[in-house]
Scaffold this motif. Sequence first.
Motif, PDB file in Angstrom:
ATOM      1  N   ALA A  16      36.352  38.044  34.389  1.00  0.00           N
ATOM      2  CA  ALA A  16      35.453  37.568  35.014  1.00  0.00           C
ATOM      3  C   ALA A  16      35.955  36.590  35.957  1.00  0.00           C
ATOM      4  CB  ALA A  16      33.556  37.464  34.753  1.00  0.00           C
ATOM      5  N   GLY A  17      35.660  35.352  35.711  1.00  0.00           N
ATOM      6  CA  GLY A  17      37.048  34.290  36.048  1.00  0.00           C
ATOM      7  C   GLY A  17      37.914  34.748  37.065  1.00  0.00           C
ATOM      8  N   ALA A  18      38.590  35.738  36.241  1.00  0.00           N
ATOM      9  CA  ALA A  18      40.556  36.199  36.514  1.00  0.00           C
ATOM     10  C   ALA A  18      40.184  37.421  38.119  1.00  0.00           C
ATOM     11  CB  ALA A  18      41.215  36.290  35.873  1.00  0.00           C
ATOM     12  N   ALA A  19      38.742  37.525  38.108  1.00  0.00           N
ATOM     13  CA  ALA A  19      38.377  39.021  39.184  1.00  0.00           C
ATOM     14  C   ALA A  19      37.918  37.771  40.597  1.00  0.00           C
ATOM     15  CB  ALA A  19      37.493  39.423  39.207  1.00  0.00           C
ATOM     16  N   VAL A  20      37.247  36.967  39.411  1.00  0.00           N
ATOM     17  CA  VAL A  20      36.300  35.875  41.099  1.00  0.00           C
ATOM     18  C   VAL A  20      37.687  35.191  41.800  1.00  0.00           C
ATOM     19  CG1 VAL A  20      34.900  34.009  40.966  1.00  0.00           C
ATOM     20  CG2 VAL A  20      34.293  36.065  40.225  1.00  0.00           C
ATOM     21  N   VAL A  21      38.306  34.605  41.368  1.00  0.00           N
ATOM     22  CA  VAL A  21      40.064  33.931  41.134  1.00  0.00           C
ATOM     23  C   VAL A  21      40.636  34.766  42.754  1.00  0.00           C
ATOM     24  CG1 VAL A  21      42.158  32.364  40.628  1.00  0.00           C
ATOM     25  CG2 VAL A  21      39.552  31.150  39.753  1.00  0.00           C
ATOM     26  N   GLY A  22      41.187  35.892  41.214  1.00  0.00           N
ATOM     27  CA  GLY A  22      42.074  36.280  42.617  1.00  0.00           C
ATOM     28  C   GLY A  22      41.502  36.672  44.028  1.00  0.00           C
ATOM     29  N   THR A  23      40.069  37.505  44.109  1.00  0.00           N
ATOM     30  CA  THR A  23      39.317  37.783  44.950  1.00  0.00           C
ATOM     31  C   THR A  23      39.088  36.426  46.681  1.00  0.00           C
ATOM     32  OG1 THR A  23      37.780  39.104  44.095  1.00  0.00           O
ATOM     33  CG2 THR A  23      36.990  37.957  46.307  1.00  0.00           C
ATOM     34  N   ALA A 160      33.610  47.350  33.263  1.00  0.00           N
ATOM     35  CA  ALA A 160      33.534  47.210  34.051  1.00  0.00           C
ATOM     36  C   ALA A 160      35.273  46.095  34.195  1.00  0.00           C
ATOM     37  CB  ALA A 160      32.606  46.002  34.702  1.00  0.00           C
ATOM     38  N   LEU A 161      36.044  45.840  33.023  1.00  0.00           N
ATOM     39  CA  LEU A 161      36.964  45.424  33.225  1.00  0.00           C
ATOM     40  C   LEU A 161      37.888  46.625  33.140  1.00  0.00           C
ATOM     41  CD1 LEU A 161      37.000  42.952  29.964  1.00  0.00           C
ATOM     42  CD2 LEU A 161      37.434  42.526  32.002  1.00  0.00           C
ATOM     43  N   VAL A 162      37.568  47.355  32.604  1.00  0.00           N
ATOM     44  CA  VAL A 162      38.528  49.293  32.546  1.00  0.00           C
ATOM     45  C   VAL A 162      38.716  48.989  34.663  1.00  0.00           C
ATOM     46  CG1 VAL A 162      38.369  51.535  32.601  1.00  0.00           C
ATOM     47  CG2 VAL A 162      38.144  49.607  31.067  1.00  0.00           C
ATOM     48  N   TYR A 163      37.955  49.166  35.228  1.00  0.00           N
ATOM     49  CA  TYR A 163      37.165  48.996  36.678  1.00  0.00           C
ATOM     50  C   TYR A 163      37.994  48.119  37.674  1.00  0.00           C
ATOM     51  CZ  TYR A 163      33.683  53.044  36.470  1.00  0.00           C
ATOM     52  OH  TYR A 163      33.317  54.127  36.441  1.00  0.00           O
ATOM     53  N   MET A 165      40.725  47.063  37.248  1.00  0.00           N
ATOM     54  CA  MET A 165      42.136  47.600  36.830  1.00  0.00           C
ATOM     55  C   MET A 165      42.473  48.292  37.845  1.00  0.00           C
ATOM     56  SD  MET A 165      43.625  45.263  34.773  1.00  0.00           S
ATOM     57  CE  MET A 165      45.222  46.098  34.524  1.00  0.00           C
ATOM     58  N   GLU A 166      41.664  49.081  38.845  1.00  0.00           N
ATOM     59  CA  GLU A 166      41.278  50.118  39.688  1.00  0.00           C
ATOM     60  C   GLU A 166      42.663  49.557  40.824  1.00  0.00           C
ATOM     61  OE1 GLU A 166      39.276  52.929  42.460  1.00  0.00           O
ATOM     62  OE2 GLU A 166      37.953  51.930  41.743  1.00  0.00           O
ATOM     63  N   PRO A 167      42.062  48.518  41.608  1.00  0.00           N
ATOM     64  CA  PRO A 167      43.191  47.683  42.639  1.00  0.00           C
ATOM     65  C   PRO A 167      44.876  48.158  41.607  1.00  0.00           C
ATOM     66  CG  PRO A 167      41.528  46.559  42.561  1.00  0.00           C
ATOM     67  CD  PRO A 167      41.300  47.181  41.233  1.00  0.00           C
ATOM     68  N   LEU A 168      45.110  47.187  40.192  1.00  0.00           N
ATOM     69  CA  LEU A 168      46.731  47.393  40.330  1.00  0.00           C
ATOM     70  C   LEU A 168      46.740  48.479  39.827  1.00  0.00           C
ATOM     71  CD1 LEU A 168      48.538  45.165  39.317  1.00  0.00           C
ATOM     72  CD2 LEU A 168      47.646  45.178  36.706  1.00  0.00           C
ATOM     73  N   ILE A 169      46.359  49.479  39.330  1.00  0.00           N
ATOM     74  CA  ILE A 169      46.916  50.673  38.757  1.00  0.00           C
ATOM     75  C   ILE A 169      47.443  51.162  40.219  1.00  0.00           C
ATOM     76  CG2 ILE A 169      46.522  53.072  38.038  1.00  0.00           C
ATOM     77  CD1 ILE A 169      44.632  51.157  35.968  1.00  0.00           C
ATOM     78  N   GLY A 170      46.060  51.412  41.190  1.00  0.00           N
ATOM     79  CA  GLY A 170      46.479  52.129  42.703  1.00  0.00           C
ATOM     80  C   GLY A 170      47.421  51.508  43.200  1.00  0.00           C
ATOM     81  N   ALA A 171      47.413  50.257  43.144  1.00  0.00           N
ATOM     82  CA  ALA A 171      48.785  49.630  44.234  1.00  0.00           C
ATOM     83  C   ALA A 171      49.875  50.548  42.845  1.00  0.00           C
ATOM     84  CB  ALA A 171      49.354  48.619  44.371  1.00  0.00           C
TER      85      ALA A 171
END
Length: 181
Positions: A16-23, A160-163, A165-171
């Motif tokens: 969750a922290g990594a997702a916030v930092v990425g955003t 939510a962790l699986v979800y 990954m959606e941008p990474l998998i899509g890209a």
Amino acid sequence: AALKGQKIKPLVWGCAGAAVVGTLLLEAGSSEPPNMGDVWAILSAAAFAAQLFRTEVLTTALPSSSSLPLMAVSMAVIAGITAAVAGISDWQDAASTADAIGNMAEGVADVLAAGHPVGAPHASGLLAAGELAFTAFLSTALALLLELVALKDVNATEAALVYSMEPLIGASLSCLLLGER
């Protein structure tokens, strides 16, 4: 989930922290200041998180035969909220949207009534109806139904962790399958 007393694994907190930092990195890299689109994106993520958590609670409390009715209720709520938000944010375009929907429906009705192959005058309306059906049934309703079934066995934080990954998998898939950079 943590506020409701669920124990959250350290890995989930880290992700969750990594997702916030990425955003934040994505936003900080922009030359434009934050705008209304950013607000909608944050509100959308918050609504999705709330929906995912509530769905987990409901799917574990209800019998397994309730997945289809729960999916129907979820779709109705999503459609209502989407229509309300669209009506509020794009009220000037409401008439053109209604015209487009009417033209699409008229094109499909003409093709079905005539009983002949799709001709040029009707092709765009039929194509739009097909795209709408694909989006509504496969990428929305079926995906939601599968989510409801899966949330009986997987908790919302892990889902939510699986979800996430959606941008990474899509890209990755767009790069591999379509050659996009």
